[in-house]
Design an enzyme around this catalytic site. Structure first.
Site, PDB file in Angstrom:
ATOM      1  N   ARG A 231      57.601  36.161 -51.306  1.00 19.40           N
ATOM      2  CA  ARG A 231      57.162  37.546 -51.518  1.00 19.40           C
ATOM      3  C   ARG A 231      57.805  38.387 -50.427  1.00 19.40           C
ATOM      4  NH1 ARG A 231      56.034  36.439 -55.916  1.00 19.40           N
ATOM      5  NH2 ARG A 231      54.042  36.541 -57.006  1.00 19.40           N
ATOM      6  N   GLU A 260      59.169  46.180 -53.264  1.00 15.64           N
ATOM      7  CA  GLU A 260      60.177  46.200 -54.338  1.00 15.64           C
ATOM      8  C   GLU A 260      59.756  47.086 -55.515  1.00 15.64           C
ATOM      9  OE1 GLU A 260      60.090  41.908 -54.764  1.00 15.64           O
ATOM     10  OE2 GLU A 260      59.262  42.050 -56.767  1.00 15.64           O
ATOM     11  N   HIS A 294      64.018  39.839 -58.330  1.00 10.07           N
ATOM     12  CA  HIS A 294      62.832  39.003 -58.606  1.00 10.07           C
ATOM     13  C   HIS A 294      63.012  38.220 -59.913  1.00 10.07           C
ATOM     14  CE1 HIS A 294      58.354  38.654 -57.451  1.00 10.07           C
ATOM     15  NE2 HIS A 294      58.731  37.579 -58.116  1.00 10.07           N
TER      16      HIS A 294
END
Ligand code: NAI
Length: 327
Positions: A231, A260, A294
């Site tokens: 993360r 993000e 991601h």
């Protein structure tokens, strides 16, 4: 039974409609937030992904909610204690993509160690020289793995295939696995000092917030690589930028970024994100940094496994057979 899905993609929708046709389903592409909470008001079950930050205050607007299912492994975006207090069961998808994320971790490591993106950019420019493209072998280098859960252990298995030495740091060491897989547990400081590449596989929580920070980065071997598929906020972005600029870190492979969500179009003009956007643009401009959006989990096979578990979690819960409950 009314089930509301947020952050849902078209391919998820088709599968879920087919498998859960007995129930009343509603689908939304956007994250669940304070602003659109009314959309979940009638739901008995709500399913979200990582950009839906579920707070106690939001739960107070969901009187019918019995189950909150995140379609991710990590659940740091949910106030689990508040759900517990309100008798809402929180479930996640603990296991669907450990080898998938581990493979992506190595995609990032190899892209940096063999300068793949730089080489590709030069080739596109008709430059086929070797200038600036010398890489290094992984064999006999030391990989420092932070977090030896499902993903960390898969990373270790792959690393051993490359002939790497592995040091690991975890709150709960599993010495039997260390013997079987031939790696060594050590303290955080020892890992920082002795690794050539550090890769993060801890969950995000209060203890792991900025685990990689100014102080810890001062302890890493000069010229290390840092890989983050865990993360974003496990790493202090400002300290990361300083370490990359000074050469303390030779490169970083980042599938996750602190803040993000601010890169999503709807958040671009939000003032609270301006500092983050500036930092992220700085990282994007560095040629020793590789960023992926991601996608470590995002393979065909992992997505299919995940859909299957989503359905099993929901059907199991309705039938009184709870599974994958976050404790
Ligand atoms: P896991 O729960 O199996 O393993 C986590 C490990 O970290 C455990 O061994 C635990 O003891 C250790 N740990 C927890 N807190 C720690 C601390 N403060 N210090 C040292 N060790 C600590 O989780 P798994 O499945 O390996 O996933 C790890 C993380 O990867 C997830 O929490 C999620 O945030 C992230 N993830 C990212 C994906 C992506 O697409 N980029 C996809 C799936 C997961």
């Amino acid at each position: 039974m009314h089930i509301a899905f947020f952050e849902v993609k078209a391919w998820e929708k088709d599968f879920l409609k087919e498998k859960l046709k007995k129930y009343q389903l509603t689908f939304f592409t956007e994250p669940l937030s304070e602003k659109n909470i009314v959309k979940a008001k009638q739901a008995d079950i709500v399913s979200v992904l990582i950009y839906s930050h579920i707070t106690d205050h939001m739960l107070s607007s969901l009187p019918k909610l019995k189950m909150l299912l995140t379609r991710s492994t990590g659940y740091d975006h949910i106030d689990v204690a508040a759900c517990r207090k309100r008798g809402i069961t929180v479930c996640n998808i603990p296991s669907y993509g450990e080898s998938t994320v581990a493979e992506h971790t190595f995609a990032l490591i190899l892209a940096l160690s063999r300068k793949i993106t730089k080489a590709y950019a030069q080739s596109l420019n008709n430059d086929f020289s070797l200038e600036g493209l010398q890489g290094f072998d992984l064999k006999e280098k030391t990989l420092g793995v932070m977090g030896t859960g499902r993903i960390g252990l898969e990373v270790i298995r792959i690393a051993k295939g490359f002939g790497m030495n592995v040091l690991a740091y975890d709150m709960y060491p599993q010495e039997n696995l260390a013997q079987t897989l031939d790696f060594h547990y050590c303290s955080l400081d020892q890992l920082l000092k002795n690794s050539d590449i550090i890769t993060l596989h801890v969950p995000y929580n209060k203890e792991t917030h900025h685990l990689i920070n100014k102080n810890t980065l001062q302890k890493v071997k000069r010229g290390d690589l840092l890989i983050n598929t865990a993360r974003g906020a496990v790493v202090d972005t400002e300290a990361l930028i300083t370490a990359l600029r000074s050469g303390r870190l030779a490169g970083a492979g980042l599938d996750v970024l602190e803040g993000e969500e601010c890169l999503k179009e709807e958040n671009h003009s939000d003032k609270k994100y301006l500092k983050k956007i500036k930092q992220l643009k700085t990282l994007l401009g560095m040629d020793n940094v590789i960023i992926t959006p991601h996608i470590a989990f995002y393979s065909k096979e992992a997505v299919e496994r995940r859909l299957q578990v989503i359905v099993e979690n929901i059907v199991g819960f309705i039938a009184g057979r709870e599974q994958n409950v976050v404790k």
